[in-house]
Design an enzyme around this catalytic site. Structure first.
Site, PDB file in Angstrom:
ATOM      1  N   SER A 141       0.757  -1.304  -0.455  1.00 67.89           N
ATOM      2  CA  SER A 141       0.091  -0.156  -0.004  1.00 67.89           C
ATOM      3  C   SER A 141       0.641   0.790  -0.243  1.00 67.89           C
ATOM      4  CB  SER A 141      -0.910  -0.346   1.186  1.00 67.89           C
ATOM      5  OG  SER A 141      -1.611  -0.860   1.271  1.00 67.89           O
ATOM      6  N   ASP A 333     -19.988   2.660  19.262  1.00 64.19           N
ATOM      7  CA  ASP A 333     -19.020   3.421  19.803  1.00 64.19           C
ATOM      8  C   ASP A 333     -17.847   4.493  18.791  1.00 64.19           C
ATOM      9  OD1 ASP A 333     -17.453   1.624  18.535  1.00 64.19           O
ATOM     10  OD2 ASP A 333     -16.288   1.512  20.677  1.00 64.19           O
ATOM     11  N   GLU A 360     -10.755   6.364   2.676  1.00 65.09           N
ATOM     12  CA  GLU A 360      -9.876   4.902   2.602  1.00 65.09           C
ATOM     13  C   GLU A 360     -11.305   4.451   3.416  1.00 65.09           C
ATOM     14  OE1 GLU A 360      -6.508   2.212   3.671  1.00 65.09           O
ATOM     15  OE2 GLU A 360      -6.899   4.174   4.594  1.00 65.09           O
ATOM     16  N   ASP A 406      -6.239   0.850  -4.028  1.00 63.59           N
ATOM     17  CA  ASP A 406      -4.351   0.714  -4.374  1.00 63.59           C
ATOM     18  C   ASP A 406      -4.098  -0.764  -5.086  1.00 63.59           C
ATOM     19  OD1 ASP A 406      -5.350  -0.510  -2.503  1.00 63.59           O
ATOM     20  OD2 ASP A 406      -3.300   0.654  -0.625  1.00 63.59           O
ATOM     21  N   HIS A 407      -4.300  -2.206  -4.730  1.00 69.34           N
ATOM     22  CA  HIS A 407      -4.552  -3.549  -4.942  1.00 69.34           C
ATOM     23  C   HIS A 407      -5.484  -3.979  -5.013  1.00 69.34           C
ATOM     24  CE1 HIS A 407      -4.257  -4.466  -0.696  1.00 69.34           C
ATOM     25  NE2 HIS A 407      -3.212  -3.222  -0.438  1.00 69.34           N
ATOM     26  N   HIS A 502      -1.427 -10.046  -0.591  1.00 71.35           N
ATOM     27  CA  HIS A 502      -1.995  -9.275  -1.841  1.00 71.35           C
ATOM     28  C   HIS A 502      -2.246  -9.762  -3.088  1.00 71.35           C
ATOM     29  CE1 HIS A 502      -0.934  -4.509   0.028  1.00 71.35           C
ATOM     30  NE2 HIS A 502      -1.654  -5.830   0.869  1.00 71.35           N
TER      31      HIS A 502
END
Length: 549
Positions: A141, A333, A360, A406-407, A502
């Site tokens: 990332s 919460d 994100e 991102d991947h 990944h």
């Protein structure tokens, strides 16, 4: 601009100290597409950074993306003017994740699922992004977000510094730092914001404001012993000062909205943090921004009057990462990703010059690493909800929204389940009523992982990370009496690893608004920065606004 000339050799030797004047004089491509004028070029050289700008635009990855952008259809469309930019990053949200989440969302609404759509799948333009790092076929990332936010690919583990830096060596970063879209937006007088469900110091959000040789240096406690490197949390607090020191004439007001987790990196140990230097960075932020509000929990967040124009907002809602969405719904919460996105937009939109917001959904990635599809898909649906909010609160006439990942992950949909079969369930074939069996007579699920910790049956547990306290159980398991649709079920994995990895395949890009058509096709990942830069004129606006202050 199909006939625009490519930057000359002289232009490629851009010298940041000469700033905008050299850009306008020697780069007909940039001059034409960004609208530089002689008036701008004769102003004071306000972007004479100590190498950050020059290092960025001189980089071969940056220049190759500029050339790719120049031959894109509709590149020079007059309507490609974005006042606002919202970049959504589904961390680890590969195409298989989107497909499975789409089906799950539809099934939760009572449909068969396959015909369902996530909010961003309705956007008019779609493309693909190649995610490799400079040194890695399958990326991390840090390198991927650096590409997205600076327009330059770099090595695994590096944040907003180029591939010339050795990972873990902060002494090598001078002369290799990169300028980000968020920093350009600040220099252009726009409001800026970062929203994440991870620690705010984690790789993806950190790439927009920090320059480090190691993504794991989130607090000073993470630095090598005796190191004089600057940790990521400190760089967030010092963001305004660092930006202004790099650019003469600049006048940043700092990041306007910061929402996420990671409180521990900002507090000393006696206050429940992990800092060893004794600094209370939250108090330092409050001193720096007297009109600012620090929000430690959902109650303080809910008390905000988002209809009013507020000062800077710093929300750190968890000591570490924020909860998974399913876990959050139970605990109640923390604010949701949608709530944080809405609050951020309502504050940022008060600036007539516009804004840049990064959002994100980081825990998609974490759930996959833990081998838990339930949470990965639930957090993807939460991202879809947040995108829908952003779409509603902004106009396609002046706001470019880009949704990407991102991947990817090694996450698969397999077998031949019939239409409408529960996506989290066992495969039931077309025309059958009972689960299909493998060659050993055992049922199997539609969803699985190529590697990772493997099978866990944690029942109704909504915290996927609890799998790390269990033994690794890769390979086939007997699932006949297991409810694989339960939140705590972790899918089987083939290769035993301490965590799932990944994937290296391309990921999708979805867009709407000015410049959105430029995402079409198969693209190098760093092109996304260049599309945002082109649509919002970030670089020339930064020069123009700084010159007039």
């Amino acid at each position: 601009m199909k006939n625009a000339s490519i930057p000359t050799a002289k232009c490629r030797q851009f010298n940041a100290a000469r700033g905008i004047r050299l850009l306008a004089a020697c780069c007909p491509l940039l001059t034409a597409c960004y609208g530089f004028s002689n008036d701008v070029s004769t102003s004071s050289p306000v972007l004479d950074s100590a190498g950050m700008l020059g290092n960025t635009v001189n980089n071969s990855w940056y220049q190759s993306a500029e050339r790719s952008l120049a031959v894109k259809p509709d590149y020079a469309s007059k309507d490609q003017r974005a006042r606002n930019i919202i970049l959504f990053v589904g961390d680890g949200m590969g195409i298989s994740t989107i497909t499975a989440a789409r089906i799950l969302a539809g099934q939760r609404q009572g449909g068969s699922g396959e015909e369902s759509q996530l909010s961003f799948e309705r956007f008019p333009y779609t493309g693909l992004s190649k995610t490799y790092n400079v040194d890695a076929q399958t990326p991390d990332s840090a390198g991927t977000m650096t590409a997205l936010i600076t327009g330059v690919k770099t090595n695994m583990g590096l944040l907003a510094v180029d591939e010339g830096v050795k990972r873990g060596d902060c002494t090598g970063t001078p002369g290799h730092t990169l300028i980000s879209a968020l920093e350009l937006a600040e220099l252009a007088g726009k409001s800026t914001g970062i929203v994440t469900t991870t620690r705010i110091t984690h790789a993806t959000p950190a790439a927009s404001y920090a320059k480090v040789a190691e993504r794991n240096w989130e607090s000073d406690a993470d630095l090598p012993e005796g190191s004089k490197c600057s940790d990521i949390a400190s760089q967030l607090i010092d963001f305004e000062q660092r930006l202004e020191s790099n650019f003469s004439g600049a006048d940043s007001d700092g990041i306007d909205v910061i929402f996420g987790g990671g409180r521990r990196a900002f507090l000393p140990e006696p206050q429940g943090g992990k800092r060893l230097d004794g600094k209370d960075l939250i108090q330092q932020w409050q001193t720096q921004y007297p009109r600012g509000r620090y929000l430690p929990d959902r109650a303080s967040f809910a008390a905000l009057d988002t209809s009013a124009k507020l000062g800077p907002l710093l929300g750190l809602f968890n000591a570490s990462h924020m909860r998974y969405e399913a876990d959050r719904q139970r605990a109640q919460d923390e604010p949701s990703l949608s709530e944080m996105t809405e609050a951020a937009i309502r504050q940022l939109q008060n600036n007539p010059r516009g804004y840049l917001l990064i959002v994100e959904a980081g825990r998609i990635d974490h759930a996959h690493h833990a081998g838990n599809a339930y949470n990965a898909l639930s957090d993807t649906i939460a991202l879809s909800d947040a995108v829908a909010i952003a779409d509603k609160l902004s106009s396609a006439e002046d706001t470019l929204i880009i949704v990407t990942a991102d991947h990817s992950h090694v996450f698969t949909l397999a077998g031949y389940p019939k239409r409408g079969n529960p996506i989290l369930g066992k495969v039931v074939s077309v025309g059958e009523d009972s689960p299909a069996l493998d060659s050993h007579g055992q049922p199997y699920t539609t969803l699985g992982y190529a590697n990772g910790r493997g099978f866990q049956n944690l029942g109704d547990e909504t915290d996927a990370d609890l799998s790390y306290h269990q033994e690794i159980r890769a390979g086939r398991q007997q699932l006949s009496n297991i409810d694989t649709t339960a939140p705590g079920y972790h899918q089987e994995a083939l290769v035993p690893l301490s965590a799932e990895t990944h994937g290296g395949e391309d990921v999708a890009i979805y867009a709407r608004g000015p410049g959105a058509s430029l995402v079409s096709g198969s693209n190098e990942q760093q092109l996304i920065f260049h599309i945002m830069n082109h649509a919002a004129r970030l670089l020339p606006s930064a020069n123009i606004q700084s010159a007039t202050r």
